[in-house]
Write a protein that holds these residues in place. Structure first.
Motif, mmCIF file in Angstrom:
data_model
loop_
_atom_site.group_PDB
_atom_site.id
_atom_site.type_symbol
_atom_site.label_atom_id
_atom_site.label_comp_id
_atom_site.label_asym_id
_atom_site.label_seq_id
_atom_site.Cartn_x
_atom_site.Cartn_y
_atom_site.Cartn_z
ATOM 1 N N ILE A 43 0.894 -1.170 0.000
ATOM 2 C CA ILE A 43 0.000 0.000 0.000
ATOM 3 C C ILE A 43 0.925 1.211 0.000
ATOM 4 C CG2 ILE A 43 -1.892 1.176 1.197
ATOM 5 C CD1 ILE A 43 -2.482 -1.473 2.642
ATOM 6 N N ASP A 44 1.134 1.833 -1.147
ATOM 7 C CA ASP A 44 2.273 2.739 -1.276
ATOM 8 C C ASP A 44 1.962 4.111 -1.861
ATOM 9 O OD1 ASP A 44 1.684 1.856 -3.810
ATOM 10 O OD2 ASP A 44 3.730 1.212 -4.305
ATOM 11 N N ASP A 45 0.690 4.490 -1.930
ATOM 12 C CA ASP A 45 0.324 5.803 -2.464
ATOM 13 C C ASP A 45 -0.298 6.624 -1.334
ATOM 14 O OD1 ASP A 45 -1.014 8.004 -3.680
ATOM 15 O OD2 ASP A 45 -1.110 6.912 -5.578
ATOM 16 N N SER A 266 -12.592 -4.983 13.463
ATOM 17 C CA SER A 266 -11.766 -4.240 12.515
ATOM 18 C C SER A 266 -11.839 -4.927 11.161
ATOM 19 C CB SER A 266 -10.320 -4.143 13.027
ATOM 20 O OG SER A 266 -9.720 -2.925 12.630
ATOM 21 N N LEU A 267 -11.066 -4.414 10.169
ATOM 22 C CA LEU A 267 -11.180 -4.904 8.798
ATOM 23 C C LEU A 267 -9.894 -5.504 8.246
ATOM 24 C CD1 LEU A 267 -13.213 -1.909 7.305
ATOM 25 C CD2 LEU A 267 -14.098 -4.162 7.929
ATOM 26 N N ASP A 268 -8.756 -5.291 8.888
ATOM 27 C CA ASP A 268 -7.472 -5.825 8.414
ATOM 28 C C ASP A 268 -7.276 -5.499 6.934
ATOM 29 O OD1 ASP A 268 -5.054 -7.155 8.352
ATOM 30 O OD2 ASP A 268 -5.927 -9.156 8.291
ATOM 31 N N THR A 269 -7.328 -4.218 6.599
ATOM 32 C CA THR A 269 -7.303 -3.792 5.211
ATOM 33 C C THR A 269 -5.976 -4.108 4.517
ATOM 34 O OG1 THR A 269 -6.771 -1.596 6.100
ATOM 35 C CG2 THR A 269 -9.020 -1.981 5.340
ATOM 36 N N THR A 270 -6.084 -4.429 3.243
ATOM 37 C CA THR A 270 -4.945 -4.549 2.341
ATOM 38 C C THR A 270 -5.238 -3.684 1.120
ATOM 39 O OG1 THR A 270 -5.902 -6.407 1.128
ATOM 40 C CG2 THR A 270 -4.564 -6.940 3.067
ATOM 41 N N ARG A 271 -4.296 -3.634 0.199
ATOM 42 C CA ARG A 271 -4.512 -2.888 -1.039
ATOM 43 C C ARG A 271 -5.794 -3.361 -1.740
ATOM 44 N NH1 ARG A 271 -0.304 -0.391 -4.025
ATOM 45 N NH2 ARG A 271 -1.043 0.428 -6.029
#
Length: 321
Positions: A43-45, A266-271
């Protein structure tokens, strides 16, 4: 015991002014060994992440935990910038992740328990280190970590993980920081609980993640709650594991069994899960979909506030004996 508030990247805060907390997300992850295997683990932006966090705040969100630990892709300076630009509080993590998050030559594989203890302590008390590569980091930011992230594999507390957990336990005892544990399918949650609490960390300082996707025996969940730790349910909107109806019924079961005060959401978000990265659900999915579902199923407003504010406020506060 003395409660010292929640330690965010911009300093300690009093949780009484918060409205909604998500205790396990990923806001920025630098490309590395893990993303070479799974591109969703990058996740880099920062501008896209800021837009996502702005939407989270617009829906009522106050605080996010970024659960990526030191040396595993964490971008400490970006977490500071995101918090400043959005006004959303961010708790950063020290500690360690599964071995797949590190290059084979990475420094964490060879560090002793004493070395890791000092590093975790420095990050909690002095400021977080920069860098995710092969050499031990030297440069750091002033912002401090506020949580110790740990992980265990399917084989449990092997010789690889034991010294890392020893370091995490000693750093938690010294600072009062909570310990979050990534649990894998096949691992024994009680082995981890006994290891940590047997060395002097109160069970109420321990958060076990992912149990809603790794262990499906309701009675086991009840027994884990009875041990006094927090169960973090973060497989919400992760339809490759199960649907939200399955998730909601687990939560209802635990509430009906008297374990409301043991649960975190929670959601444990990834890209692949962040809308601004063209993902599936977005950081605000609890607001837009899942909490309304629980409300329709009869969970009272006050119970929802316990799940999304009171419990995580207690779980994330720095508390020293």
């Amino acid at each position: 015991m003395m409660e010292m508030g929640i330690q965010t990247v911009l300093g300690q805060i009093d949780p009484k002014n918060l409205k909604h907390i998500q205790p396990h997300e990923h806001l920025m992850i630098e490309a590395g060994n893990a993303s070479a295997v799974n591109p969703a683990l990058c996740i880099d932006d920062i501008e896209k992440t800021i837009k996502e966090v702005d939407e989270f705040q617009a829906n009522g969100g106050s605080l996010i935990v970024d659960a990526q630990p030191v040396g595993a892709g964490r971008v400490a300076s970006s977490l500071v910038e995101i918090s400043k630009k959005t006004g959303v509080h961010i708790v950063a993590s020290t500690g360690f992740h599964k071995s797949m998050f590190y290059w084979p030559e990475h420094w964490i594989h060879a560090c002793s328990s004493d070395q890791l203890y000092q590093l975790f302590l420095d990050e909690l008390q002095q400021g977080m280190y920069r860098g995710n590569q092969f050499s031990l980091p030297i440069a750091r930011v002033k912002a401090k970590a506020g949580m110790i992230k740990t992980a265990v594999g399917a084989d449990g507390l092997t010789d690889y993980y034991i010294p890392k957990f020893e370091a995490a336990v000693e750093a938690a005892k010294e600072t009062g920081a909570p310990i979050m544990v990534h649990i894998e399918k096949g691992s024994d949650p009680f082995e981890v609980i006994q290891f940590i609490t047997g060395r002097g960390v109160p069970a109420s300082r321990v958060i076990l993640c992912h149990l809603d996707r790794t262990h499906h025996d309701y009675r086991l969940h009840e027994q884990i709650a009875e041990a006094g730790v927090y169960l973090e349910y973060d497989t919400i909107g992760r339809f490759n594991y199960h649907d939200d109806e399955t998730e909601a019924h687990l939560i209802l079961h635990m509430i009906n069994k008297g374990h409301l005060n043991s649960l975190l959401l929670s959601l444990d978000t990834t890209r692949a899960r962040l809308l601004t990265y063209d993902g599936e659900i977005g950081l605000s999915y609890l607001f837009t979909s899942f909490l309304p579902r629980l409300k329709k199923l009869g969970v009272p407003h006050e119970s929802l506030k316990t799940l999304t504010l009171r419990n995580p406020s207690s779980a994330l506060s720095m508390i020293k004996n």
